[in-house]
Each structure stands twice: as C-alpha cells, then as structure tokens.
Scaffold this motif. Structure first.
Motif, PDB file in Angstrom:
ATOM      1  N   UNK A  42     113.824  79.842  -3.094  1.00  0.00           N
ATOM      2  CA  UNK A  42     113.548  79.749  -4.526  1.00  0.00           C
ATOM      3  C   UNK A  42     112.103  80.134  -4.818  1.00  0.00           C
ATOM      4  N   UNK A  43     111.230  80.078  -3.809  1.00  0.00           N
ATOM      5  CA  UNK A  43     109.850  80.539  -3.945  1.00  0.00           C
ATOM      6  C   UNK A  43     109.372  81.061  -2.599  1.00  0.00           C
ATOM      7  N   UNK A  44     108.682  82.186  -2.630  1.00  0.00           N
ATOM      8  CA  UNK A  44     108.101  82.769  -1.422  1.00  0.00           C
ATOM      9  C   UNK A  44     106.614  82.977  -1.654  1.00  0.00           C
ATOM     10  N   UNK A  45     105.804  82.580  -0.687  1.00  0.00           N
ATOM     11  CA  UNK A  45     104.367  82.853  -0.711  1.00  0.00           C
ATOM     12  C   UNK A  45     104.050  83.783   0.443  1.00  0.00           C
ATOM     13  N   UNK A  46     103.580  85.022   0.129  1.00  0.00           N
ATOM     14  CA  UNK A  46     103.151  85.968   1.159  1.00  0.00           C
ATOM     15  C   UNK A  46     101.628  85.958   1.192  1.00  0.00           C
ATOM     16  N   UNK A  47     101.083  85.319   2.215  1.00  0.00           N
ATOM     17  CA  UNK A  47      99.641  85.105   2.298  1.00  0.00           C
ATOM     18  C   UNK A  47      98.959  86.258   3.035  1.00  0.00           C
ATOM     19  N   UNK A  48      97.864  86.783   2.453  1.00  0.00           N
ATOM     20  CA  UNK A  48      97.087  87.906   3.012  1.00  0.00           C
ATOM     21  C   UNK A  48      97.999  89.093   3.352  1.00  0.00           C
ATOM     22  N   UNK A  49      98.826  89.467   2.372  1.00  0.00           N
ATOM     23  CA  UNK A  49      99.785  90.562   2.570  1.00  0.00           C
ATOM     24  C   UNK A  49      99.088  91.880   2.898  1.00  0.00           C
ATOM     25  N   UNK A  50      97.867  92.080   2.407  1.00  0.00           N
ATOM     26  CA  UNK A  50      97.159  93.328   2.643  1.00  0.00           C
ATOM     27  C   UNK A  50      96.745  93.552   4.078  1.00  0.00           C
ATOM     28  N   UNK A  51      96.957  92.550   4.952  1.00  0.00           N
ATOM     29  CA  UNK A  51      96.488  92.665   6.328  1.00  0.00           C
ATOM     30  C   UNK A  51      97.584  92.335   7.344  1.00  0.00           C
ATOM     31  N   UNK A  52      98.843  92.419   6.903  1.00  0.00           N
ATOM     32  CA  UNK A  52      99.947  92.267   7.848  1.00  0.00           C
ATOM     33  C   UNK A  52     100.106  93.534   8.667  1.00  0.00           C
ATOM     34  N   UNK A  53     100.684  93.400   9.858  1.00  0.00           N
ATOM     35  CA  UNK A  53     100.989  94.572  10.672  1.00  0.00           C
ATOM     36  C   UNK A  53     101.998  95.440   9.935  1.00  0.00           C
ATOM     37  N   UNK A  72      96.326  88.353  -1.569  1.00  0.00           N
ATOM     38  CA  UNK A  72      95.539  88.934  -0.484  1.00  0.00           C
ATOM     39  C   UNK A  72      94.220  89.455  -1.030  1.00  0.00           C
ATOM     40  N   UNK A  73      93.255  89.633  -0.142  1.00  0.00           N
ATOM     41  CA  UNK A  73      92.149  90.525  -0.455  1.00  0.00           C
ATOM     42  C   UNK A  73      92.695  91.953  -0.383  1.00  0.00           C
ATOM     43  N   UNK A  74      91.934  92.909  -0.873  1.00  0.00           N
ATOM     44  CA  UNK A  74      92.420  94.287  -0.931  1.00  0.00           C
ATOM     45  C   UNK A  74      92.831  94.795   0.448  1.00  0.00           C
ATOM     46  N   UNK A  75      93.876  95.628   0.457  1.00  0.00           N
ATOM     47  CA  UNK A  75      94.200  96.375   1.668  1.00  0.00           C
ATOM     48  C   UNK A  75      93.160  97.467   1.864  1.00  0.00           C
ATOM     49  N   UNK A 107      94.813 103.063  -0.325  1.00  0.00           N
ATOM     50  CA  UNK A 107      95.790 103.147  -1.404  1.00  0.00           C
ATOM     51  C   UNK A 107      97.222 103.230  -0.904  1.00  0.00           C
ATOM     52  N   UNK A 108      97.406 103.631   0.340  1.00  0.00           N
ATOM     53  CA  UNK A 108      98.756 103.852   0.844  1.00  0.00           C
ATOM     54  C   UNK A 108      99.438 102.568   1.318  1.00  0.00           C
ATOM     55  N   UNK A 109      98.698 101.478   1.430  1.00  0.00           N
ATOM     56  CA  UNK A 109      99.270 100.220   1.916  1.00  0.00           C
ATOM     57  C   UNK A 109     100.249  99.659   0.876  1.00  0.00           C
ATOM     58  N   UNK A 110     101.351  99.046   1.321  1.00  0.00           N
ATOM     59  CA  UNK A 110     102.312  98.477   0.363  1.00  0.00           C
ATOM     60  C   UNK A 110     101.686  97.498  -0.621  1.00  0.00           C
ATOM     61  N   UNK A 111     100.692  96.711  -0.201  1.00  0.00           N
ATOM     62  CA  UNK A 111     100.045  95.781  -1.125  1.00  0.00           C
ATOM     63  C   UNK A 111      99.318  96.540  -2.233  1.00  0.00           C
ATOM     64  N   UNK A 112      98.668  97.657  -1.886  1.00  0.00           N
ATOM     65  CA  UNK A 112      98.004  98.481  -2.896  1.00  0.00           C
ATOM     66  C   UNK A 112      99.019  99.078  -3.865  1.00  0.00           C
ATOM     67  N   UNK A 113     100.179  99.433  -3.348  1.00  0.00           N
ATOM     68  CA  UNK A 113     101.198 100.029  -4.208  1.00  0.00           C
ATOM     69  C   UNK A 113     101.745  99.021  -5.215  1.00  0.00           C
ATOM     70  N   UNK A 114     101.842  97.759  -4.820  1.00  0.00           N
ATOM     71  CA  UNK A 114     102.260  96.737  -5.778  1.00  0.00           C
ATOM     72  C   UNK A 114     101.305  96.712  -6.971  1.00  0.00           C
ATOM     73  N   UNK A 115     100.034  96.929  -6.701  1.00  0.00           N
ATOM     74  CA  UNK A 115      99.024  96.870  -7.759  1.00  0.00           C
ATOM     75  C   UNK A 115      98.986  98.157  -8.569  1.00  0.00           C
ATOM     76  N   UNK A 116      99.080  99.284  -7.901  1.00  0.00           N
ATOM     77  CA  UNK A 116      98.870 100.579  -8.558  1.00  0.00           C
ATOM     78  C   UNK A 116     100.101 101.124  -9.264  1.00  0.00           C
ATOM     79  N   UNK A 117     101.273 100.654  -8.898  1.00  0.00           N
ATOM     80  CA  UNK A 117     102.503 101.191  -9.466  1.00  0.00           C
ATOM     81  C   UNK A 117     103.226 100.096 -10.259  1.00  0.00           C
ATOM     82  N   UNK A 118     102.932  99.976 -11.554  1.00  0.00           N
ATOM     83  CA  UNK A 118     103.529  98.904 -12.379  1.00  0.00           C
ATOM     84  C   UNK A 118     105.051  98.962 -12.357  1.00  0.00           C
TER      85      UNK A 118
END
Length: 504
Positions: free
Chosen positions: A150-161, A187-190, A193-204
């Motif tokens: 019902x809830x997911x927390x992805x912590x520091x997603x910008x630095x996962x393998x 997360x802090x920034x990946x 720009x190609x990282x999936x975390x950056x894409x969540x931010x850049x692609x509404x």
C-alpha cells in the motif's frame, strides 16, 4: 479531512528520535509540508523528492511510512509497507527512524507493535484488525515479486546499482497497482541525465508528483543562494547549517578533484558524475575551460579526428595552440533519428539539443560517409593553415583512403590509443587544461563527452582513455585529446633561429 492534512498532523505529533533536538516535537519545514501535500494528493501514485544530503528526506519518508502502517489516512486491511534500499544496511537507516518515531506513540499503540531484526527487518502492527506489516528489502527485484504494497519507500534511488535497481523499481511499481498504493522515490541527484531517477524528474507524467531542489549548473560551489536552494532545511535547523556548508564548500574548492565533485553531487544536489578517481577531467576542471568570448583563430590549427561506426559518433576537434581556442563538431548517421538514438543511448533529447546548438549534425544513412564528412571538416577551417590532422592509427587504412578521395593535402599524424601513446596524450591534454591553455565556448557536446570520459591505468600508472558506460559517446573528447596534445607538442618545440654552423 484530506490525507495530507491527517499526515501532517500525525507527523507533528511525533518526537525527534535522535540528534541535538532529540525528544522535541517535530515541526515540519515548508518544503516538507509541500512534499507531504503533493505526495498524498488525490490522483498521485508516485512522489519524487530530490534534495541535498542531510535535509531529513529519509526521516520524513520514514514518518510517512509509520503513519501508513498505523492506518492514519488509509484504513485498508492488512496494509503492507515496503522500504527499499540499495543494501540492507542502507534500509536500516529508514527502519531505525520508524522505530525511533514509534517510541513517541501512545503506549497502547506501542504494545500492538512487534519489531523484528532477524532474519529480516520487520515491524508488525496488530491493531486495526491486525496483519499490517512494514519490512525492508534490498535492491534485488526478486524479493519484491508477489507483493501488493500500500506504500513503497525507495530510499536513495539515484544511487542504486543499475540492473538490480531497475528490476526492483519495476517490481515495486507493478505491485502498488494491485491495491491503489503509493510510491515515494527519494534521493540526492543521480550522476547524470540518463539515470532512471533523473528521468522521473525530467519527464513529467500523469499521476507523478515531482519536487526537486537543485541549483542551476556552473555556479561556484560556495554560492550561498544555490546552497540554500539545494539545502532548504538549513534555514529551519534541519541538517547542516549554512555556515558549515559554505566552509565545507571552500575546503572542497581548495582540495579540488574528488572532494569538490562529491560535494557538488551530495551537498549541492548537482548532477555530476560519481566517477571521481578515474575521470579524465572533473566537471569543475572542464568548466574552467569554458569562456564567454573565444580567443581569435590565430596561427596554425590542429585537427583531431575520431572516426566512429554505425552506432558511435564521428567527431572532429579544432585547436589553435597559439591562442588556445578549441572548437568541436560531432556527426551521426541519420538513421535512426537523433531523438531515437538519444533514447537508445539513455540521454533523452540531448542529441537534439546539441543539433539545435549547431554542435551536432547528421550525414549519411546507416554510417557516416568518411570522405564527404572530411570535406565538411576542412570547410569548417577554410582559409586556415592546418598544421596537422591527427588520427587514431586503428582506422588508418579507412581514413587514409578517404583523405585521398577527398583530395586533402595536409600533414597526417597517426597515434595509438593504448597506454603508451594514449597515456602521453591524456597527460599533455590535462596539463594544457590546468595551465589555462584550452579555451572553448560552453558546449553541450563536449560537456557530455567529458562526463563519460574516464581513464584506465596500468601497473606503471600509465593511462588510456575509455568510456564510463557502454552507451557513452566520448568521441568528441577523444578528438579533443588528440588535437590538444599535438598542439602542446608543437608549442613545446624550440623555434628555429635560422643560420648554420660550419665546422672546420
């Protein structure tokens, strides 16, 4: 009452579990309230928060996870809350916050909570019908299969393998759809720009709330206003204070190298490469070469060539050693389109942006025709005296034939890209940049190339140029290294004063 109002009221009923203010009631800062309202707004299933290190993003999300476990705004039966992190130890940080916040709950609620730390980190809540569970999982997608959180927390997603992180994210997001759950991606920034975390931010996207605290690129590391932007908690007593951040920034500036790069990545929340030890140049070292007004095209020009294949870019760099002026051009085949190629390479619309800036062009269909391309290269410096065209000897036959077909008359120099010749060229290039002998206008083509350009070292500490990721395009950087290194050799040769000595 709205879910966000209930969540804010619940969070501010808790006490700070650790640190100098331990035991004090939580008082949410404006940026934290903004995130809670955005994340729990109706119609939002995914909320993304990017902010500098030390701004209590994990603590805030952990408080939301605790409220979700207790059913403060969601009374579904058998609620399941997942905390996902790169490693179990990283997930323990969020788990410890949940555990610490729970100590400030009324005793009758605490008695209904069971904490387990072996074999996995779990909290079970028996109230409100029972069967509610919060647990920590590491970045292995298989551990999330079959879940219905019902809830997911992805912590520091910008630095996962990369591979395992993507698999876990896909498994978690497919799971929340089963019960109308929500995901918090923080997360802090990946690093790019190609990282999936950056894409969540850049692609509404519809149903995704994004809150990013990232300053504009290229500012001094100790710039106060941009430090405030990346660290909004500093003004409210959350995390590091501004005086400490400025002191750390000035210390990082003096040390340079990896110290400055990591400060920009973590404390300023900038998208800079996490590759620090083996980068050919750090982002700050390269930006020091960028000038608002280029020096004149004066003296002879050296042309560096890097010939690509069907997928790689073909690039040319033009360097005037007398003034330090540097220009660079890149070319791709026209098939696939620049936008499709950017998607395949994981850089989004970056190639299209380069094309609009006049730094990247297309020629040919599946491959770049070498002779016509070389003709375009020579047209770029028409009227200039070409001191040398310097190229990788790996494609000597192909380039030699194309040069003959194009009718180019200029001195040709062939260089290796291994540890011997490549090591010398890389070192001469680095020395020239550090000495302020390389000056170029801000170039997205070159910034992108150098962000992917790393070096490999042999046991004798010789280095050769390579790329940090398989789909990185460092062709413009390779051509630049060749051109600048040859320019440095030209400037290092003694000038002949004429005359001869006759020995009797």
């Amino acid at each position: 009452m709205m879910a966000s109002t209930k969540a804010i009221r619940f969070l501010e009923s808790l006490q700070i579990p650790e640190g100098p203010k331990a035991g004090d009631p939580i008082k949410l800062a404006p940026f934290q309230k903004k995130f809670v309202k955005g994340a729990l707004k109706a119609g939002i299933s995914i909320a993304v928060l990017s902010i500098g290190r030390g701004n209590a993003k994990t603590a805030l999300s952990a408080g939301i996870a605790l409220g979700a476990l207790l059913g403060e705004w969601d009374n579904q039966p058998r609620r399941e809350i997942l905390i996902a992190a790169r490693t179990r130890d990283q997930g323990r940080i969020a788990f410890n916050f949940v555990e610490g916040f729970a100590r400030s709950l009324p005793e009758e609620i605490q008695e209904q909570m069971t904490f387990r730390k072996s074999p996995r980190l779990e909290i079970e809540f028996d109230g409100d019908g029972g069967g509610h569970l919060l647990r920590v999982i590491a970045a292995d997608g298989k551990t999330a299969l079959g879940t219905a959180p019902t809830l997911v927390l992805m912590d520091e997603r910008g630095h996962w393998q990369a591979d395992k992180g993507d698999a876990l994210e896909h498994a978690l997001l497919s799971g929340i759809g089963k019960r109308g759950g929500r995901a918090l991606i923080i997360s802090t920034s990946a690093s790019d720009d190609s990282h999936p975390f950056s894409k969540w931010i850049d692609e509404p996207q519809e149903g995704v709330y994004v809150q990013e605290h990232r300053p504009a690129p290229g500012l001094p590391a100790d710039d106060l206003e941009s430090l405030k932007e990346a660290n909004p908690g500093a003004q409210y007593g959350i995390g590091s204070n501004l005086d400490w951040l400025q002191a750390q920034a000035r210390r990082a500036i003096k040390r340079g190298g990896s110290a400055l790069t990591t400060f920009r990545l973590y404390n300023r929340n900038e998208r800079v490469s996490a590759e620090t030890r083996d980068l050919l140049l750090t982002v700050d070292e390269w930006q020091a070469c960028e000038v608002s007004e280029l020096p004149a095209r004066k003296g002879q020009v050296v042309i560096g060539i890097d010939l690509g294949g069907s997928a790689s870019m073909t690039a040319a760099a033009f360097y005037w050693p007398e003034t330090g002026r540097l220009e660079a051009l890149g070319t791709f085949p026209s098939m696939p389109s620049l936008l499709d190629r950017g998607q395949n390479d994981g850089v989004g619309s970056r190639y299209v942006d380069m094309s609009e800036r006049g730094e990247l062009s297309t020629l040919g269909e599946q491959t770049v025709p070498v002779a016509p391309w070389l003709t375009q290269v020579m047209k770029h410096v028409e009227g200039e005296t070409v001191s040398a065209i310097i190229m990788d000897r790996y494609k000597q036959a192909e380039l030699g034939e194309a040069i003959s077909r194009a009718g180019i008359r200029a001195p040709l120099i062939w260089r290796g890209q291994g540890f011997r010749s490549g090591g010398e060229d890389c070192e001469r290039f680095r020395r020239a940049t550090f000495d302020g002998k390389v000056k170029t206008s801000p170039s997205l083509l070159l910034r992108s190339a150098f962000s992917d350009a790393v070096t490999l070292r042999d046991p004798a500490n010789n280095m050769k140029l390579t790329k940090a990721r398989s789909k990185g395009r460092i062709d413009a950087a390779s051509a630049t290294v060749l051109a600048v290194a040859e320019g440095a050799r030209i400037m290092g040769r003694p000038v002949s004063k004429g005359g001869r000595v006759a020995w009797a």
